[in-house]
Scaffold this active site. Structure first.
Site: not given
Lengths: 502, 501
Positions: B79, B154, B178
């Site tokens: 990420k 997210s 997330s």
């Protein structure tokens, strides 16, 4: 109308740690810009702070020296505001749980002793240094993250003299504890002052102003003197004081408004979630307490007791830790050399030369330090650590003087020479041929020559002008290039002048 | 060519050790798939093909020398909020466009030490603020199961990349769901470790008291492997805990006998999508069949969790994001007249609307006069929520809940209504606020063929329990092996011959 001033200080002290407050970067001063930086002290994304335990210890030691209460549960908070010298745009500081609460510093100003209570002592990180070059600005982050201890006083200082005395007393203690090098040129001590005035007798405090970032004690003193006068003048002319932050302009010697209270920051303090609270066990605190260094006042008392020197001497010597250390080291050398030197010791006499320097042992050492040493140090503008004459050499010089190997005037010259160059006084005296002439025959010859050369003075003396004796002594001393034992010369002259007359 | 890209971490290791494939083949395969799928998916923000191939070759060379390591030559997607030395770390924000990280996060350093290859950076909501990945400043990510739907957020890029076999495994970060939410929406496994289990050093902070790095994988075993490597105390992160790291793979058992699973009644309420509820209920029955006992528990503070979460997370974020000021790195507007002007215009230009909303919210709840009413009360609620959960764990070993009230929804459906979107976090945030661990495991599909996630919540530092429950369930179901239909026509893997896996 008479006015009284009320002053509170916030003193920022850079701690003597090897590394920064929250990262492993070096704290050396004077390195090229941005060479002691890392993701943590530059506030890079993802970097996290880790508490420097030595900084916590030094702050707690300060609190213990100043009689503060040590908070068993302390924490770090974020103080939020934007400024280019702040890598994260928040400063990690301590808000409602400082490491130390209360405490006091004893001062003496204008001959009056007073105790200034402290509000708190907390720990935070220093900011970077902004530099403005023509129309550009650059930032050196070497200083960013240096451990910074903030000592906050209660508003109980009444004059600029007291503020000055407070800073000196605090500095003395910090040096004693090895808390900070307290080097003002390197910005180790920086001060914010809060000041208000009110008509004498009025119980309510006046409106205060704050003068920020003073980095000399003189600056604190002068800015306060100015600010107190300014505030009184405003009140006298029927005006009101605006609560605001002011800047001290060293060149012009005035304070100027920076920002008013309306523009004051809301720092939005909250506990820093990156750091765990600092929990200090009572065992830990006791352990540090046991390691507390002797403080200036304690040392002063001990010097009187241990070395039988007058309290005045002890106070002067203990004012500076390095000076007191020097004194005690010299005394140790003196004591250990007693046995070896006593062989050619001659009974000391106080009749000739500089009386002060003729005292023996610790008192003699103290005299040397308080007169010649302090004079030469201030002439050269250096610290005692930088003087080439080391304690051992001073102890030996005192021995030589006591043994009348050199006379006191010669000893002064030797001191001055060794102050510059260092070395062994005995060797120096021998090499330079400065050994005092005590040989009766040699002195007698010089005395007779002086009497023969200056019959007028001889006549004067015999006519009752005793001052002529000193003239003749001076002639003999000159002839001996200062090496003749002045007392012997005097005794012999007196004897010859009187006996020949009979 | 083979579909190496569909392998799990443990399958990769086996084949690499056997010599069936090389790390280079694996990485080349993934790059090819990424090229084919990305135009329709947008899971990655950047792929460093050259560096990944270099790392793969280095791993192959080491293996030829007889060396081995737990992840030697296995590519992991990261990420874009976790620092990998030399790679971008934009956090899907314009304000960090062009920034390259000077250092490895501790989690990355530990994976690197085991030989992992860092293939690329996955898309996300800007600074991890969002539940759909629509808040990326660069592009949206589509759900591999339905390109009209969001992948969750997210960590939506990581979820989509793993689900679409554009990655062997990925790292996400979880502040208030997330990792779990995109795992649930994309049909993969996502683990949020207990707070303090994995070092946050090098994870660009959103909310420091909540953030955790977690694995997003194709099965529970992979999550156990990656967690085992990343977990453990780190002297660079004071909030990382020195608790010993157990052998998580050893905890993986095929039955649940003796385990007590708690069902918090506040999680099975009106507003819960019927398909999601049905999927989760069926999963609960499956767990019973595996020997678990089901107990009813109550978490009465649940309705207050979202409000407390958004106050605390935003407060911390308002300070954490203050460092993006144009002074030292990232975006800086030109011709600023003074520092304040530079700050204001840089941040106005660099941050997207959701980030601005949360900075303003966080600044507000910390400001003088409001601090006690919002921030302090939220902290009290947080304590009560933790007590709720601690009490529940007196009666059970783990909790079983849905990850979210719904499956993936359509792109744009909630982006204009932040409050509604925040409420989608209701089942995820209590574990975050309480610092406990939680796992999302695929447990079926809605009538629209969108994945459903089962959440297994465990007490702090009891990751073995949630891994055990998740693994036993997963091994007796086939949900995690289902592949999104959208992939098949896009692959065009007809040019080569063999199709072994």
């Amino acid at each position: 109308m008479n006015y009284s001033a009320t002053i509170g200080l916030e003193v920022h002290v850079q701690l003597a740690t090897r590394t920064k407050m929250f990262c492993a970067c070096n704290t050396d001063f004077g390195s090229p810009p941005n060479t002691h930086v890392c993701p943590v002290c530059l506030g890079y994304p993802g970097a996290l702070p880790v508490i420097n335990e030595e900084a916590v210890r030094l702050t707690v030691m300060t609190g213990l020296m100043l009689g503060s209460e040590i908070n068993p549960f302390s924490k770090f908070d974020r103080k939020n505001y934007f400024y280019p010298d702040m890598p994260k745009n928040y400063q990690i500081s301590q808000y409602d749980r400082p490491l130390c609460i209360g405490g006091a510093v004893a001062i003496e100003a204008n001959g009056v002793a007073k105790t200034i209570p402290l509000t708190r002592i907390h720990l935070e990180e220093d900011v970077a240094k902004n530099m403005h070059v023509r129309n550009a600005s650059s930032i050196d982050f070497n200083r960013a993250g240096h451990p910074l201890m903030e000592v906050v006083t209660e508003p109980e200082l009444d004059s600029s003299e007291e503020a000055f005395a407070f800073l000196q007393a605090l500095k003395q203690i910090l040096l004693y504890g090895g808390i900070s090098p307290c080097n003002l040129e390197e910005g180790n001590l920086r001060c914010d002052v809060n000041c208000s005035v009110r008509p004498a007798g009025q119980p309510a405090l006046g409106v205060k102003t704050e003068i920020k970032n003073l980095n000399t004690f003189k600056g604190v003193f002068q800015s306060l003197q100015y600010e107190i006068k300014r505030q009184i003048a405003v009140l006298e002319s029927g005006g009101t004081i605006v609560q605001e932050t002011r800047r001290w302009e060293t060149e012009t010697g005035i304070t100027e408004s920076m920002r008013s209270k309306e523009a004051a920051h809301d720092y939005r303090y909250f506990p820093d979630p990156d750091l765990m609270p600092v929990v200090l066990s009572s065992e830990q605190i006791e352990c540090w307490k046991a390691l507390l260094p002797e403080l200036p006042r304690q040392r002063c008392d001990r010097l009187v007791r241990q070395y039988s020197i007058p309290p005045y001497d002890a106070r002067v010597l203990s004012a500076d830790k390095a000076m007191a250390d020097y004194f005690e080291e010299a005394c140790r050398y003196y004591a250990s050399s007693q046995a070896t030197r006593s062989a050619h010791a001659v009974a000391p006499s106080a009749a000739a030369g500089d009386e002060k320097l003729a005292k023996t042992g610790p008192k003699a050492i103290s005299n040397w330090l308080m007169t010649e040493m302090l004079r030469l140090l201030s002439e050269k503008g250096i610290d005692i650590d930088q003087a080439a004459i080391r304690p051992k050499a001073l102890a030996e010089l005192v021995r030589l003087a006591e043994a009348q190997v050199v006379n006191s005037n010669t000893a002064k010259d030797v001191f001055a020479a060794l102050f510059e160059q260092g070395g062994d006084p005995e060797l120096w005296v021998k090499q330079k041929g400065l050994v005092q002439v005590s040989d009766a025959g040699a002195i007698e010859a010089m005395v007779e020559k002086a009497m023969a050369d200056h019959p007028g003075s001889v006549a004067d003396f015999r006519a009752g002008k005793s001052a002529a004796l000193q003239f003749l002594v001076g002639q003999v001393m000159r002839a001996s290039k200062g090496k003749a034992h002045p007392q012997r010369v005097q005794e012999l002259l007196k004897k010859k002048l009187t006996t020949t007359a009979n | 060519m083979s579909e190496w890209n569909q392998l799990t971490v443990h399958q990769c290791r086996e084949l690499l050790e056997r010599g069936t494939c090389s790390s280079r083949q694996l990485v080349e395969n993934l790059i090819e798939v990424i090229h084919a799928l990305e135009p329709n998916l947008g899971a990655y923000l950047s792929v460093d093909e050259e560096q990944a191939l270099r790392q793969a070759d280095a791993a192959d060379a080491l293996r030829r020398q007889g060396k081995t390591a737990r992840l030697l030559g296995i590519p992991i997607a990261v990420k874009d909020v976790i620092n990998v030395a030399g790679q971008p770390c934009t956090c899907a924000s314009r304000i960090l466009e062009g920034y390259r990280s000077p250092y490895d996060a501790t989690a990355i350093a530990r994976l690197r030490a085991e030989g992992a290859v860092f293939l690329g950076r996955t898309n996300m909501d800007e600074f991890a603020m969002g539940s759909t990945t629509e808040n990326s400043a660069f592009h949206i990510t589509r759900n591999p199961w339905n390109r009209e739907c969001v992948p969750g957020g997210s960590s939506g890029g990581s979820g989509a990349a793993v689900a679409a076999d554009e990655a062997i495994a990925a790292l996400g970060t979880d502040t208030g769901g997330s990792v779990r939410l995109p795992a649930s929406f994309c049909g993969c496994v996502g683990l949020k470790p207990s707070y303090g289990r994995v070092s946050r050093y090098g994870l660009t902070a959103f909310a420091s008291s909540l953030d955790q790095i977690g694995p997003m994988t194709k099965d529970v075993r992979d999550a156990a492997i990656l967690l085992g490597i990343m977990a453990g105390h780190d002297s660079r992160d004071s909030t990382s805990v020195a608790a010993p790291v157990p052998d998580y793979q050893a905890a993986l058992q095929r039955d649940l006998s003796g385990m007590k699973l708690g069902l918090p009644r506040e999680y099975f309420i009106q507003g819960l999508d019927p398909d999601v509820e049905a999927g989760v209920q069926e999963a609960i029955r499956q767990c019973e069949r595996l020997g678990a006992r089901i107990v009813d528990v109550s978490l009465p503070m649940t309705p207050h969790a979202v409000a407390a979460y958004y106050i605390i997370a935003s407060a911390e974020a308002s300070a954490n994001l203050a460092r993006f000021d144009g002074v030292r790195y990232g975006l800086r507007v030109k011709d600023a007249v003074d520092p304040m002007d530079m700050y204001q215009r840089t941040r106005a230009m660099g941050f997207g609307p959701e980030v601005k909303r949360r900075i303003i919210l966080g600044t507000y709840v910390l400001s003088s006069g409001y601090h006690d009413a919002y921030y302090l009360n939220a902290q009290k609620v947080r304590t009560l929520i933790r007590r709720d959960l601690e009490q529940a764990f007196q009666a059970c070993d783990v909790l079983l809940t849905p990850v979210a009230p719904t499956a993936a929804y359509r792109i744009g459906e909630k982006s204009q209504n932040p409050l509604q979107m925040y409420l989608g976090d209701i089942f995820a945030v209590p574990a975050s606020l309480a610092g406990m661990c939680a796992l999302s495991v695929p447990c079926g599909f809605t009538s629209h063929r969108l994945p459903i996630g089962l959440q297994v919540i465990g007490p702090a530092f009891c990751e073995e329990r949630i891994l055990r429950a998740g693994y036993a369930y997963e091994q007796t179901t086939a949900w995690h092996r289902q592949k999104p239909p959208v992939m098949a026509p896009e692959l065009h893997l007809t040019d080569k011959n063999d199709n072994e896996l």
